[in-house]
Design a protein around this motif. Structure first.
Motif, short mmCIF file in Angstrom:
data_model
loop_
_atom_site.label_atom_id
_atom_site.label_comp_id
_atom_site.label_asym_id
_atom_site.label_seq_id
_atom_site.Cartn_x
_atom_site.Cartn_y
_atom_site.Cartn_z
N VAL A 170 0.83 -1.20 0.00
CA VAL A 170 0.00 0.00 0.00
C VAL A 170 0.87 1.25 0.00
O VAL A 170 1.87 1.32 0.71
CB VAL A 170 -0.94 0.01 1.23
N THR A 171 0.46 2.22 -0.81
CA THR A 171 1.09 3.53 -0.80
C THR A 171 0.04 4.58 -0.50
O THR A 171 -0.96 4.70 -1.22
CB THR A 171 1.74 3.85 -2.17
N HIS A 172 0.23 5.28 0.60
CA HIS A 172 -0.61 6.43 1.00
C HIS A 172 0.26 7.28 1.90
O HIS A 172 0.58 6.88 3.02
CB HIS A 172 -1.88 5.98 1.72
N LEU A 186 -9.61 1.83 3.27
CA LEU A 186 -10.17 3.14 2.92
C LEU A 186 -11.17 3.62 3.97
O LEU A 186 -11.20 4.81 4.29
CB LEU A 186 -10.80 3.09 1.53
N LEU A 218 -9.30 5.16 6.81
CA LEU A 218 -8.66 6.47 6.61
C LEU A 218 -9.49 7.58 7.23
O LEU A 218 -8.95 8.63 7.59
CB LEU A 218 -8.45 6.75 5.11
N LEU A 231 -7.95 11.08 3.42
CA LEU A 231 -7.62 11.16 2.00
C LEU A 231 -8.00 12.57 1.54
O LEU A 231 -9.15 12.97 1.67
CB LEU A 231 -8.38 10.10 1.19
N TRP A 251 -4.03 7.03 -3.30
CA TRP A 251 -3.93 5.81 -2.50
C TRP A 251 -3.79 4.68 -3.49
O TRP A 251 -4.47 4.66 -4.52
CB TRP A 251 -5.18 5.64 -1.65
N LYS A 252 -2.89 3.74 -3.21
CA LYS A 252 -2.66 2.66 -4.16
C LYS A 252 -2.37 1.37 -3.42
O LYS A 252 -1.69 1.36 -2.41
CB LYS A 252 -1.47 3.03 -5.06
#
Length: 76
Positions: free
Chosen positions: A8-10, A40, A43, A47, A53-54
């Motif tokens: 995960v990238t965030h 999600l 979060l 966001l 987000w990925k």
């Protein structure tokens, strides 16, 4: 049973170092969509526009199988 990883990238890259054993790539897709939804939800408003987000799903050889992208944008 093959092992799949859900990176995960965030704000920063968070690699999945443990992975999960699943029967096949179809099961990995299902797990990715369920897990992405849970993340999600967690979060809880964090966001922001122009921030992405990925989740990248890879197999045990680090071959990318799927990539889920969520991008919040301001209208132009």
């Amino acid at each position: 049973m093959p092992r799949f990883f859900f990176h995960v990238t965030h704000k920063r890259y968070e690699p999945d170092v443990e992975g999960e054993e699943l029967p096949d790539k179809h099961a990995a897709w299902h797990e990715a969509t369920v897990t992405a939804g849970q993340i999600l939800q967690g979060l809880d408003g964090k966001l922001t526009p122009d921030q992405g987000w990925k989740m990248e799903v890879t197999d045990e050889f680090q071959n990318t199988l799927y990539v889920l992208h969520i991008k919040a944008e301001k209208p132009k």
